[in-house]
Design a protein around this motif. Structure first.
Motif, PDB file in Angstrom:
ATOM      1  N   MET A   1       4.390  51.476 -36.737  1.00 22.03           N
ATOM      2  CA  MET A   1       3.889  50.708 -35.597  1.00 22.03           C
ATOM      3  C   MET A   1       3.419  51.667 -34.512  1.00 22.03           C
ATOM      4  N   ARG A   2       2.200  51.432 -33.991  1.00 22.46           N
ATOM      5  CA  ARG A   2       1.670  52.309 -32.950  1.00 22.46           C
ATOM      6  C   ARG A   2       2.398  52.029 -31.640  1.00 22.46           C
ATOM      7  N   GLN A   3       2.820  53.064 -30.960  1.00 20.11           N
ATOM      8  CA  GLN A   3       3.491  52.917 -29.687  1.00 20.11           C
ATOM      9  C   GLN A   3       2.521  53.262 -28.561  1.00 20.11           C
ATOM     10  N   GLY A   4       2.125  52.269 -27.785  1.00 15.63           N
ATOM     11  CA  GLY A   4       1.241  52.489 -26.658  1.00 15.63           C
ATOM     12  C   GLY A   4       2.036  52.924 -25.445  1.00 15.63           C
ATOM     13  N   PRO A   5       1.351  53.233 -24.371  1.00 19.68           N
ATOM     14  CA  PRO A   5       2.026  53.657 -23.151  1.00 19.68           C
ATOM     15  C   PRO A   5       2.875  52.535 -22.572  1.00 19.68           C
ATOM     16  N   GLU A   6       4.030  52.881 -22.050  1.00 15.34           N
ATOM     17  CA  GLU A   6       4.908  51.897 -21.440  1.00 15.34           C
ATOM     18  C   GLU A   6       4.438  51.642 -20.020  1.00 15.34           C
ATOM     19  N   LEU A   7       3.880  50.468 -19.768  1.00 12.10           N
ATOM     20  CA  LEU A   7       3.365  50.120 -18.448  1.00 12.10           C
ATOM     21  C   LEU A   7       4.275  49.087 -17.796  1.00 12.10           C
ATOM     22  N   ILE A   8       4.509  49.278 -16.516  1.00 14.81           N
ATOM     23  CA  ILE A   8       5.279  48.320 -15.733  1.00 14.81           C
ATOM     24  C   ILE A   8       4.284  47.482 -14.944  1.00 14.81           C
ATOM     25  N   VAL A   9       4.169  46.220 -15.301  1.00 17.15           N
ATOM     26  CA  VAL A   9       3.209  45.335 -14.650  1.00 17.15           C
ATOM     27  C   VAL A   9       3.824  44.792 -13.368  1.00 17.15           C
ATOM     28  N   PRO A  10       3.212  45.053 -12.218  1.00 11.26           N
ATOM     29  CA  PRO A  10       3.773  44.542 -10.965  1.00 11.26           C
ATOM     30  C   PRO A  10       3.447  43.069 -10.777  1.00 11.26           C
ATOM     31  N   PRO A  11       4.128  42.395  -9.871  1.00 15.65           N
ATOM     32  CA  PRO A  11       3.790  41.005  -9.575  1.00 15.65           C
ATOM     33  C   PRO A  11       2.347  40.897  -9.068  1.00 15.65           C
ATOM     34  N   THR A  12       1.633  39.890  -9.508  1.00 17.25           N
ATOM     35  CA  THR A  12       0.243  39.725  -9.107  1.00 17.25           C
ATOM     36  C   THR A  12       0.102  38.583  -8.098  1.00 17.25           C
ATOM     37  N   TYR A  13      -1.049  38.559  -7.477  1.00 19.09           N
ATOM     38  CA  TYR A  13      -1.375  37.615  -6.406  1.00 19.09           C
ATOM     39  C   TYR A  13      -1.519  36.202  -6.958  1.00 19.09           C
ATOM     40  N   ALA A  14      -0.830  35.237  -6.339  1.00 13.06           N
ATOM     41  CA  ALA A  14      -0.867  33.852  -6.812  1.00 13.06           C
ATOM     42  C   ALA A  14      -0.927  32.897  -5.620  1.00 13.06           C
ATOM     43  N   PRO A  15      -2.124  32.603  -5.121  1.00 13.70           N
ATOM     44  CA  PRO A  15      -2.245  31.677  -3.995  1.00 13.70           C
ATOM     45  C   PRO A  15      -2.228  30.209  -4.393  1.00 13.70           C
ATOM     46  N   ILE A  16      -2.163  29.929  -5.686  1.00 10.25           N
ATOM     47  CA  ILE A  16      -2.215  28.556  -6.189  1.00 10.25           C
ATOM     48  C   ILE A  16      -0.801  28.104  -6.527  1.00 10.25           C
ATOM     49  N   PHE A 326       5.515  36.162  -8.446  1.00  9.44           N
ATOM     50  CA  PHE A 326       4.195  36.538  -7.955  1.00  9.44           C
ATOM     51  C   PHE A 326       4.266  36.853  -6.467  1.00  9.44           C
ATOM     52  N   VAL A 327       3.162  37.337  -5.911  1.00  5.93           N
ATOM     53  CA  VAL A 327       3.131  37.720  -4.497  1.00  5.93           C
ATOM     54  C   VAL A 327       2.041  36.935  -3.772  1.00  5.93           C
ATOM     55  N   ASP A 328       2.163  36.904  -2.430  1.00  4.70           N
ATOM     56  CA  ASP A 328       1.256  36.113  -1.603  1.00  4.70           C
ATOM     57  C   ASP A 328       0.040  36.889  -1.108  1.00  4.70           C
ATOM     58  N   SER A 329       0.014  38.190  -1.330  1.00  2.00           N
ATOM     59  CA  SER A 329      -1.087  39.001  -0.809  1.00  2.00           C
ATOM     60  C   SER A 329      -1.788  39.739  -1.951  1.00  2.00           C
ATOM     61  N   PRO A 330      -3.125  39.790  -1.913  1.00  2.00           N
ATOM     62  CA  PRO A 330      -3.860  40.499  -2.961  1.00  2.00           C
ATOM     63  C   PRO A 330      -3.823  42.011  -2.759  1.00  2.00           C
ATOM     64  N   SER A 331      -3.960  42.734  -3.844  1.00  2.00           N
ATOM     65  CA  SER A 331      -4.048  44.189  -3.747  1.00  2.00           C
ATOM     66  C   SER A 331      -5.445  44.633  -3.309  1.00  2.00           C
ATOM     67  N   ASP A 332      -6.432  43.752  -3.464  1.00  2.16           N
ATOM     68  CA  ASP A 332      -7.816  44.039  -3.079  1.00  2.16           C
ATOM     69  C   ASP A 332      -8.450  42.732  -2.615  1.00  2.16           C
ATOM     70  N   ASP A 333      -8.754  42.645  -1.312  1.00  3.72           N
ATOM     71  CA  ASP A 333      -9.401  41.443  -0.788  1.00  3.72           C
ATOM     72  C   ASP A 333     -10.793  41.749  -0.250  1.00  3.72           C
ATOM     73  N   SER A 334     -11.407  42.818  -0.754  1.00  6.12           N
ATOM     74  CA  SER A 334     -12.741  43.188  -0.307  1.00  6.12           C
ATOM     75  C   SER A 334     -13.733  42.058  -0.579  1.00  6.12           C
ATOM     76  N   PRO A 335     -14.626  41.762   0.379  1.00 12.77           N
ATOM     77  CA  PRO A 335     -15.651  40.739   0.145  1.00 12.77           C
ATOM     78  C   PRO A 335     -16.853  41.264  -0.636  1.00 12.77           C
ATOM     79  N   GLU A 336     -16.832  42.541  -0.993  1.00 17.54           N
ATOM     80  CA  GLU A 336     -17.951  43.126  -1.727  1.00 17.54           C
ATOM     81  C   GLU A 336     -17.862  42.761  -3.216  1.00 17.54           C
ATOM     82  N   PRO A 337     -19.007  42.622  -3.886  1.00 13.58           N
ATOM     83  CA  PRO A 337     -18.982  42.292  -5.321  1.00 13.58           C
ATOM     84  C   PRO A 337     -18.430  43.443  -6.149  1.00 13.58           C
ATOM     85  N   LEU A 338     -17.818  43.095  -7.276  1.00 16.63           N
ATOM     86  CA  LEU A 338     -17.420  44.114  -8.231  1.00 16.63           C
ATOM     87  C   LEU A 338     -18.675  44.753  -8.832  1.00 16.63           C
TER      88      LEU A 338
END
Length: 373
Positions: A1-16, A326-338
């Motif tokens: 079995m391939r072992q990928g990098p162990e990533l810790i996923v932080p809580p993400t923004y959830a305004p809904i 989840f968290v109440d604030s986004p990590s990126d709230d820029s109004p610019e397009p991706l």
């Protein structure tokens, strides 16, 4: 079995806000029975899928929907996993795009014409016939047609993905984004959002660029969230896998941790854009459009909740480091397009004010009584 990098996923923004259909347990049990009756997937695959609370997922997408349509959606999601996991991710057809195209075209014909004497002994075809008949029962002729058309989009995109799998290649970020809008099967769910509340959104509203953009934004957020929570499972499986984190690593020559940070920032920026557009579209919207927009929001939040709680992604035998809140604030709230050409047009449709008055969506009561077509 391939072992990928162990990533810790932080809580993400959830305004809904979260919500779930009160009959979720019964719907989940019904889907297990349906999958067993039609023999969806191999016995081993089916044994795994019945543990993934797919009925609960559908109950989160349509928390106030009519139970029979929530059950239809649940069975359909199970069927989609039978195709995606069984054919594409784990089956040999997933590395043979030409043969996969032929199989999917036959299934598409079954969806178009359930009475066609094709694939009569095929479990996926039998299940699809049942799904198609129920779509016609609970939806209009127009909704059934859009469902089949969206299924064609999904099939086309998974063949595109299979071509990368066969060559072991990784697409550009823009190409991956475009492909992911469809191969995540989010667009095939959209007609069911209407059926779940017994109305039909008229083309003059559905086909507005801003409404199409809102639906695509929802698809982006849902599929990026899925890629983030599924990375642990996919990176530890055998064989080829394609995921936004892998795409970002290659696109920007960054580490897996860096790719995770970028992916979360991208989904947060789109979430902020979705909320701005959602708020603007409500002004002057018909009751049907208001309900549709609410259902898009429920689809996003339902996917978030299911993603961090389902055994499909928590993988307790090799636990993934997923958040439990989840968290109440986004990590990126820029109004610019991706900087992604396939989707940058969304930002052209946003209102001028980058900070709308409504920062958290609130639940809406269902607006329509169910009517069968």
């Amino acid at each position: 079995m391939r072992q990928g990098p162990e990533l810790i996923v932080p809580p993400t923004y959830a305004p809904i806000p979260p919500a779930i259909h009160p009959r979720h347990a019964a719907i989940d049990a019904q889907t297990v029975d349906w999958a067993q009756a039609f023999g969806i997937g191999s016995e081993e695959l089916r044994g795994r899928l019945v543990m993934h609370d797919i009925g609960t997922f559908s109950a989160r997408i349509l928390p106030a929907g009519h139970e029979e349509v929530v059950a239809l959606l649940s069975d359909f999601v199970f069927w989609l996993f039978g195709v995606d996991d069984g054919f594409c991710e784990e089956g040999s057809l997933g590395r043979r795009p030409g043969e996969l195209t032929a199989v999917l075209h036959r299934l598409l014909r079954v969806a178009q014409n359930p009475e066609a004497p094709m694939l009569l002994d095929d479990p996926l075809a039998r299940g699809l016939r049942d799904l198609r008949r129920r779509v016609s029962r609970y939806g209009t002729a127009g909704q059934a047609t859009r469902w089949v058309d969206s299924l064609r989009e999904y099939f086309f995109s998974v063949v595109w993905e299979a071509s990368h799998r066969s060559e072991g290649t990784v697409p550009s970020l823009s190409d991956y984004t475009l492909m992911r809008l469809y191969d995540g099967a989010t667009t095939v769910v959209l007609p069911l959002l209407e059926m779940g509340h017994g109305y039909e959104l008229q083309p003059y509203e559905r086909d507005q660029p801003a409404v199409r953009a809102a639906a695509e934004m929802a698809s982006f957020i849902i599929t990026w969230d899925n890629d983030i929570v599924s990375h642990h499972k996919e990176s530890r499986a055998t064989g080829y896998y394609l995921n936004v984190l892998r795409v970002l690593e290659r696109e920007y020559r960054i580490s897996p941790d860096g790719a995770l940070t970028v992916a979360i920032a991208q989904r947060d920026r789109v979430m902020c854009a979705f909320m701005r557009l959602w708020d603007a579209l409500l002004d002057g919207a018909s009751p049907q459009l208001r309900q549709y927009l609410q259902s898009l929001a429920s689809f996003i939040r339902g996917s978030q909740d299911w993603g961090i709680s389902s055994l499909r992604y928590t993988t307790p035998e090799d636990p993934a480091c997923l958040p439990t809140y989840f968290v109440d604030s986004p990590s990126d709230d820029s109004p610019e397009p991706l900087d992604i050409p396939a989707i940058s047009w969304w930002w052209d449709l946003l209102p001028a004010d980058p900070h709308p008055s409504v920062h958290r969506l609130t639940p809406m009561r269902p607006l329509f009584a169910h009517t069968s077509a």
